[in-house]
Design a protein around this motif. Structure first.
Motif, short mmCIF file in Angstrom:
data_model
loop_
_atom_site.label_atom_id
_atom_site.label_comp_id
_atom_site.label_asym_id
_atom_site.label_seq_id
_atom_site.Cartn_x
_atom_site.Cartn_y
_atom_site.Cartn_z
N UNK A 194 -7.31 3.84 -9.81
CA UNK A 194 -7.21 5.29 -9.09
C UNK A 194 -6.67 4.84 -7.63
N UNK A 195 -6.74 3.53 -7.17
CA UNK A 195 -6.49 3.13 -5.85
C UNK A 195 -6.29 1.78 -5.56
N UNK A 196 -5.65 1.04 -4.91
CA UNK A 196 -5.68 -0.32 -4.38
C UNK A 196 -5.30 -0.32 -3.05
N UNK A 197 -6.51 -1.14 -2.19
CA UNK A 197 -6.43 -1.67 -0.99
C UNK A 197 -5.96 -3.00 -0.72
N UNK A 198 -4.95 -3.28 -0.16
CA UNK A 198 -4.53 -4.78 0.10
C UNK A 198 -4.59 -5.14 1.60
N UNK A 199 -4.63 -6.31 2.04
CA UNK A 199 -4.65 -6.73 3.14
C UNK A 199 -3.10 -6.79 3.54
N UNK A 200 -2.74 -6.24 4.84
CA UNK A 200 -1.45 -5.90 5.15
C UNK A 200 -0.67 -7.32 5.33
N UNK A 201 -1.44 -8.25 5.80
CA UNK A 201 -0.98 -9.81 5.82
C UNK A 201 -0.65 -10.56 4.55
N UNK A 202 -1.48 -10.06 3.53
CA UNK A 202 -1.43 -10.69 2.32
C UNK A 202 0.02 -10.83 1.60
N UNK B 90 -8.28 -10.28 -0.10
CA UNK B 90 -7.65 -9.32 0.58
C UNK B 90 -7.16 -8.18 -0.16
N UNK B 91 -7.67 -8.07 -1.54
CA UNK B 91 -7.43 -7.22 -2.68
C UNK B 91 -8.37 -6.47 -3.33
N UNK B 92 -8.42 -5.21 -3.37
CA UNK B 92 -9.48 -4.74 -4.29
C UNK B 92 -8.93 -3.33 -4.83
N UNK B 93 -9.59 -2.99 -5.73
CA UNK B 93 -9.01 -1.69 -6.52
C UNK B 93 -10.25 -0.67 -6.93
N UNK B 94 -9.76 0.56 -6.71
CA UNK B 94 -11.17 1.49 -7.22
C UNK B 94 -10.75 1.73 -8.53
N UNK B 95 -11.80 1.90 -9.48
CA UNK B 95 -11.42 2.10 -10.83
C UNK B 95 -12.37 2.92 -11.41
N UNK B 96 -11.80 3.52 -12.69
CA UNK B 96 -12.69 4.45 -13.59
C UNK B 96 -13.38 3.50 -14.52
N UNK B 97 -14.57 4.11 -15.10
CA UNK B 97 -15.24 3.26 -16.12
C UNK B 97 -14.37 3.07 -17.43
N UNK B 98 -14.55 1.79 -18.03
CA UNK B 98 -13.65 1.68 -19.31
C UNK B 98 -13.80 2.44 -20.31
N UNK B 99 -12.91 2.53 -21.23
CA UNK B 99 -13.13 3.35 -22.40
C UNK B 99 -13.68 2.06 -23.57
N UNK B 100 -14.32 2.39 -24.60
CA UNK B 100 -15.08 1.59 -25.51
C UNK B 100 -14.29 2.11 -26.92
N UNK B 101 -14.18 1.18 -27.83
CA UNK B 101 -13.52 1.34 -29.06
C UNK B 101 -14.36 1.61 -30.19
#
Length: 239
Positions: free
Chosen positions: A21-29, A67-78
């Motif tokens: 849903x969103x990524x945060x990244x170090x501006x110097x990366x 320097x990198x992270x992501x906001x994620x939703x729960x994964x789906x299962x099969x």
């Protein structure tokens, strides 16, 4: 929920089973891998926030995010029914409680070409970041089937001519290398403490054991056993 680091974030972006849903990244990366990740995020219209390393430190549990992270939703299962027709390599993983070990097991299975992993309905979502890191992203690519009743799930496999093979040393067991893994199989691996449950053992078409080249009396850990079993399947099928 947060994923931390290039490997985990990239895996979530490329996974068919997870939404970022969103990524945060170090501006110097600045590096090639990060540029690739950000390009993929832009292609998926995922918001990207450029910030400082210190700001990312404040929302993460450690300093391994790079320097990198992501906001994620729960994964789906099969569902097992979606994989029985065209798959020849399943794995049941039972009784592994440690998320690092679970991630290592998934890494070996995915590397060996496993089509889907089957577990109980335990909720791994709270440890998803650890599992993703330990598996080097494999947890995000490998289809994951959760079941309340192993006996029913294994019956479905049997109905589709998939052999159930348990890693279990008993009087009926044969050496791993004497079994024909070129046919469709589901290997079953239990944790070191309790091994495999009764429902799984009763469904077994053949128990196999890993022969030792010494007088060592103790079992290998689940990660080692999984890797040996999985890559014996690779060896036989390549041969």
């Amino acid at each position: 929920m947060l994923f931390e680091g290039n490997i985990s974030v990239k895996a979530a972006l490329l996974s068919p089973f997870r939404e970022v849903t969103k990524i945060l990244v170090d501006q110097d990366k600045k590096d090639r891998d990060t540029n690739y990740i950000l390009r993929k995020a832009n292609e998926q219209n995922i918001p990207i926030e450029y910030t400082t390393r210190e700001s990312i430190d404040e929302i993460t549990t450690g300093k391994t995010h790079g320097g990198l992270v992501a906001y994620i939703e729960d994964r789906t299962y099969q569902n097992i029914e979606d994989y029985t027709k065209n798959s020849t390599f399943f794995a049941v993983v039972e009784g592994i409680e440690d998320p690092y070990n679970f991630g290592y097991v998934l890494r070996s299975l995915y590397a060996a070409g496993c089509n889907a992993v089957i577990t109980s309905n335990r909720n791994w979502s709270n440890a998803a970041n650890v599992v993703a890191k330990a598996s080097a992203g494999a947890s995000e690519y490998l289809p994951h089937i959760c079941t309340e009743h192993f006996s029913e799930t294994l019956s479905t496999l049997k109905e589709n001519n998939i052999q159930i093979i348990c890693s279990m040393r008993d009087d009926s067991a044969i050496e791993l290398y004497d079994y024909d893994f070129t046919q469709p199989v589901c290997i079953c691996i239990g944790g070191e403490k309790r091994g495999l449950s009764k429902d799984i053992l009763q469904a077994s078409d053949q128990n196999v054991y890993i022969p030792y080249n010494s007088d060592f009396r103790n079992a290998l850990n689940a990660v080692s056993a999984t890797t040996i079993l999985a890559f014996e399947i690779v060896r036989q099928r390549k041969a």
